[in-house]
Design a protein around this motif. Structure first.
Motif, PDB file in Angstrom:
ATOM      1  N   ALA A  15       1.277  -1.000  -0.281  1.00 33.86           N
ATOM      2  CA  ALA A  15      -0.268  -0.203   0.065  1.00 33.86           C
ATOM      3  C   ALA A  15       1.004   1.732  -0.111  1.00 33.86           C
ATOM      4  O   ALA A  15       0.106   2.182  -0.379  1.00 33.86           O
ATOM      5  CB  ALA A  15      -0.941  -0.294   0.899  1.00 33.86           C
ATOM      6  N   ALA A  16       2.108   1.552   1.097  1.00 34.68           N
ATOM      7  CA  ALA A  16       2.614   2.559   1.016  1.00 34.68           C
ATOM      8  C   ALA A  16       3.486   2.993  -1.029  1.00 34.68           C
ATOM      9  O   ALA A  16       3.454   3.440  -1.066  1.00 34.68           O
ATOM     10  CB  ALA A  16       4.433   1.970   1.256  1.00 34.68           C
ATOM     11  N   ILE A  17       3.867   1.516  -1.881  1.00 37.27           N
ATOM     12  CA  ILE A  17       4.259   2.082  -3.047  1.00 37.27           C
ATOM     13  C   ILE A  17       3.232   2.265  -3.408  1.00 37.27           C
ATOM     14  O   ILE A  17       3.650   3.038  -4.391  1.00 37.27           O
ATOM     15  CB  ILE A  17       4.719   1.079  -3.562  1.00 37.27           C
ATOM     16  N   TYR A  18       1.841   2.018  -3.304  1.00 41.17           N
ATOM     17  CA  TYR A  18       0.663   2.611  -4.502  1.00 41.17           C
ATOM     18  C   TYR A  18       0.570   3.686  -4.476  1.00 41.17           C
ATOM     19  O   TYR A  18       0.475   4.412  -4.853  1.00 41.17           O
ATOM     20  CB  TYR A  18       0.021   1.117  -4.569  1.00 41.17           C
ATOM     21  N   ALA A 204       9.212   6.791 -10.048  1.00 40.39           N
ATOM     22  CA  ALA A 204      10.611   6.357 -10.205  1.00 40.39           C
ATOM     23  C   ALA A 204      11.029   5.121  -8.835  1.00 40.39           C
ATOM     24  O   ALA A 204      12.055   4.667  -8.441  1.00 40.39           O
ATOM     25  CB  ALA A 204      11.820   7.064 -10.061  1.00 40.39           C
ATOM     26  N   ILE A 205      10.151   6.246  -7.691  1.00 41.56           N
ATOM     27  CA  ILE A 205      10.510   5.746  -6.133  1.00 41.56           C
ATOM     28  C   ILE A 205       9.827   4.629  -5.932  1.00 41.56           C
ATOM     29  O   ILE A 205      10.363   3.864  -5.764  1.00 41.56           O
ATOM     30  CB  ILE A 205      10.491   6.374  -5.120  1.00 41.56           C
ATOM     31  N   GLY A 206       8.638   4.518  -6.106  1.00 46.12           N
ATOM     32  CA  GLY A 206       7.657   3.294  -6.132  1.00 46.12           C
ATOM     33  C   GLY A 206       7.918   2.310  -7.204  1.00 46.12           C
ATOM     34  O   GLY A 206       8.035   0.704  -6.712  1.00 46.12           O
ATOM     35  N   SER A 227      -3.389  -1.053  -9.862  1.00 44.68           N
ATOM     36  CA  SER A 227      -3.678  -0.515  -8.210  1.00 44.68           C
ATOM     37  C   SER A 227      -3.693   0.683  -7.946  1.00 44.68           C
ATOM     38  O   SER A 227      -4.321   1.390  -6.937  1.00 44.68           O
ATOM     39  CB  SER A 227      -2.681  -1.677  -7.597  1.00 44.68           C
ATOM     40  N   ALA A 228      -2.244   1.641  -8.230  1.00 44.35           N
ATOM     41  CA  ALA A 228      -2.495   2.987  -8.703  1.00 44.35           C
ATOM     42  C   ALA A 228      -3.329   3.748  -8.958  1.00 44.35           C
ATOM     43  O   ALA A 228      -3.396   4.678  -7.892  1.00 44.35           O
ATOM     44  CB  ALA A 228      -0.960   3.259  -8.916  1.00 44.35           C
TER      45      ALA A 228
END
Length: 704
Positions: A15-18, A204-206, A227-228
């Protein structure tokens, strides 16, 4: 309890990445009005670049991260904003959407070309050698802890930027009213530029954070953006806190489905399709801001003449006859899909070209037509073909019903989600029974597609199937042209221009949308059945979302309002990979990249190539002297090539040279260049009155 906490940690990390990636989507949409379908591709390219620097070339990890996040990602964001998006800013939302789809397709093709997808590229998690942290009975790796910390820093940083800095104030002002913000001294261009840079860095971070947990694959990483998308839609494309909440829902749902979903042959695909299903639900349930009805420069839809359409349909069949006389068996197999995929592309004309409804699942519907024909027409029964078309039409109507309240990007997102659901779940199902009726799709593999039995004549050879597809493409082109010339076609164009005005004049927008969705799906289903016949065996991968995007782009390049877009798409999509195939296996990726680059040139020709070609070549067709000469010379060259007196290269060069020279000569014989600039008052006096002049004048008065 331990298992619950373990999956909870995984869900929170995902979830943090999304949330990080979804924040970038919200930034670009709120400041620049662009929903970036290529956002995930930016993260994918960053992940590949990081792997190349840190693991391929041995750079220190901190240096590789700094170079990707502080140099490559901002440069990519600036390139997209300045070179790609700014020229189409005035064209409207649909054109900006097409540009990002082209960028997504191009990034996937470029990554597959540069980094061989058959080579494994494992990416080590950060601090992989450090012992995991303990959270009660659950373990938290340092990579997971770093991901959660980065998400928290991103949330805090974005809040500070938007609420405590002048740049953030400019960005929020441009969200509300770009023109008014400009009058107060703010710079919408500067705000948009900053948003693109930040959004690309977030992508890029994700991408770098999620790559160690999945395969470093261009297509898979790019589609993780679905998902994002869902998280951004939770935030209604405007609210960052709600976007983070949506990411939390999606991440935890995926994780707990992995741990607790029952294991059988029917449910594993639900976990893979869960983000797309949730996206559909969010689109249908949540209220969305109404899109500005005239936020685009409307492109005129050509009005085909009856004679011109008949000539075009005849040319389609003649072109097929030409192909079967000059191609060998291998060539027939390679070029046969020109006509079947042309029918699939033709389905975009009434739907997107006339009615303005953007769909990204036409090839998926074509897959439905293929499997219905494969199972019902296993012995070549011709009655199964109209049944396949009817089933596809019903599916199209079912898609239209929930999509009635959607438009623009919301409709594109909804149809893309539907394609992902089909690809990841429905098409992977084994056979099952409904009310005693056995339903089979791809049978978790491939399905054989037979040729039809036409009045006792079994069509099985590549030559016969190519000619059959060409005949159907000609007939479908006639039907679409007839639709454009009729009252329903004019009504669809009115619906595209202004739904409110169409309803005010007595039209029924809901019925029109359902009808055009069903009609376009029927055309796509026909093309899918014919494509399956030519391929002999088809798999679900041939009809997924990524495979659909290049077909959609070529149709856009050709011109969604032009009947000839079907044949143009078939030729432009099929021919380049086989022409380049002599140079290596990379030809398919290079040809897809070429399609994407052509799609990025949309700003220079928003109406498409086919209408321009039609205008240029119509003069030759109407020339009573030079048109027969052209046909005679081409027939002579054809005969010389068929008898082996000249080679293929000589034939191609001579045919193009002769046709072009005669077209130029026909143009010189006409007074077209001067008459084309005549004012409206002289139409019918200095030049002949044309069939579409009345509609042009009416549309000009309405626009005024």
């Amino acid at each position: 309890m331990e298992q619950f906490l373990t999956f909870g940690v995984v869900g929170l990390t995902t979830a943090a990445i999304y949330a990080i990636v979804g924040s970038g989507l919200v930034l670009t949409y709120t400041t620049a009005g662009v929903f970036n379908f290529a956002h995930g591709a930016a993260g994918m390219m960053s992940a590949f670049a990081y792997w190349q620097l840190a693991f391929g070339w041995g750079w220190p990890v901190p240096l590789a991260l700094a170079f990707v996040l502080l140099v490559l990602a901002p440069a990519f964001g600036l390139f997209v904003e300045r070179v790609l998006m700014r020229p189409v800013q005035a064209l409207g939302e649909a054109e900006r959407l097409v540009m990002t789809v082209a960028l997504l397709t191009g990034c996937i093709a470029l990554a597959r070309w540069v980094w061989d997808p058959n080579t494994a590229r494992p990416l080590r998690p950060f601090f992989a050698d450090e012992p995991a942290l303990r959270l009660g009975p659950a373990a938290v790796t340092w990579h997971q802890a770093l991901t959660l910390a980065v998400a928290a820093l991103v949330a805090a940083g974005l809040w500070l930027l938007l609420n405590r800095t002048r740049a953030g104030t400019e960005m929020r002002a441009c969200v509300d009213d770009r023109a008014l913000a400009g009058l107060t001294g703010a710079s919408p261009q500067r705000a948009g530029r900053l948003a693109w840079i930040l959004a690309t860095q977030l992508a890029a971070i994700g991408g770098i954070l999620i790559a160690p947990t999945v395969a470093l694959d261009a297509q898979q990483l790019s589609l993780l953006i679905v998902s994002a998308y869902t998280a951004a839609v939770f935030g209604r494309l405007r609210s960052l806190p709600l976007t983070f909440l949506g990411a939390l829902v999606v991440g935890c749902l995926e994780s707990y489905l992995t741990g607790y979903l029952p294991q059988n042959d029917y449910l594993p695909g639900v976990r893979l399709a869960a983000p797309a299903l949730l996206l559909l639900l969010a689109l249908l349930v949540f209220p969305h801001r109404r899109l500005r009805g005239r936020d685009r420069r409307l492109v005129r839809v050509p009005l085909p003449t009856a004679r011109g359409t008949l000539v075009f349909a005849a040319c389609v069949v003649l072109f097929a006859v030409f192909l079967v006389t000059v191609l060998d068996d291998e060539g027939l197999i390679s070029y046969a899909p020109v006509f079947s995929l042309g029918i699939v592309a033709l389905s975009y004309v009434p739907l997107a070209g006339y009615a303005g409804q953007i769909s990204l699942c036409q090839l998926s519907i074509a897959g439905i037509g293929a499997v219905v024909w494969a199972h019902l027409g296993a012995q070549g029964q011709m009655w199964a073909l109209p049944v396949a078309v009817l089933v596809a039409a019903v599916v199209g109507a079912l898609i239209a019903v929930p999509a009635l309240r959607l438009s623009g990007i919301y409709l594109a997102l909804g149809t893309a989600a539907f394609a992902v659901v089909l690809d990841r779940w429905v098409f992977t199902l084994p056979s099952f029974e409904i009310l005693g009726v056995r339903v089979a799709l791809f049978d978790q593999g491939s399905v054989e597609v037979p040729g039809p039995d036409l009045f006792g004549w079994r069509l099985e050879s590549d030559t016969e199937l190519l000619l059959l597809a060409a005949v159907f493409l000609g007939l479908a082109s006639l039907a679409v042209a007839w639709l454009r010339r009729g009252a329903f076609g004019r009504g669809l164009i009115a619906l595209r221009d202004s739904e409110a005005a169409y309803a005010t004049l007595g039209g029924r927008p809901l019925a029109a949308k359902i009808t055009v969705f069903a009609l376009s799906a029927a055309i796509a289903g026909l093309g899918g059945a014919l494509y399956g016949m030519q391929q002999r065996t088809v798999t679900a991968e041939q009809f997924n979302l990524v495979a659909n995007l290049p077909v959609f782009l070529v149709a856009v390049i050709g011109g969604l309002g032009a009947v000839g877009a079907g044949l143009f798409t078939g030729i432009a999509y099929v021919a380049p990979p086989h022409l380049l195939g002599h140079f290596g296996d990379w030809a398919h990726d290079v040809s897809t990249l070429m399609i994407a680059l052509a799609g990025m040139g949309l700003a220079h020709s928003p109406a498409g190539i086919v209408p321009r070609l039609r205008t240029e070549w119509t003069i030759l067709v109407h020339d009573r002297l030079l048109f027969p000469v052209t046909g005679g010379v081409l027939a002579l060259l054809w005969a010389l090539y068929a008898t082996g007196l000249i080679g293929g290269a000589v034939f191609l060069i001579a045919a193009v040279t002769v046709a072009t020279a005669l077209r130029i000569r026909a143009t010189a014989r006409q007074a077209g260049p001067r008459l084309a600039t005549d004012p409206v008052e002289w139409w019918g006096i200095r030049r002949p009155w044309r069939a579409d002049d009345r509609e042009v004048i009416a549309r000009g008065i309405a626009a005024g």
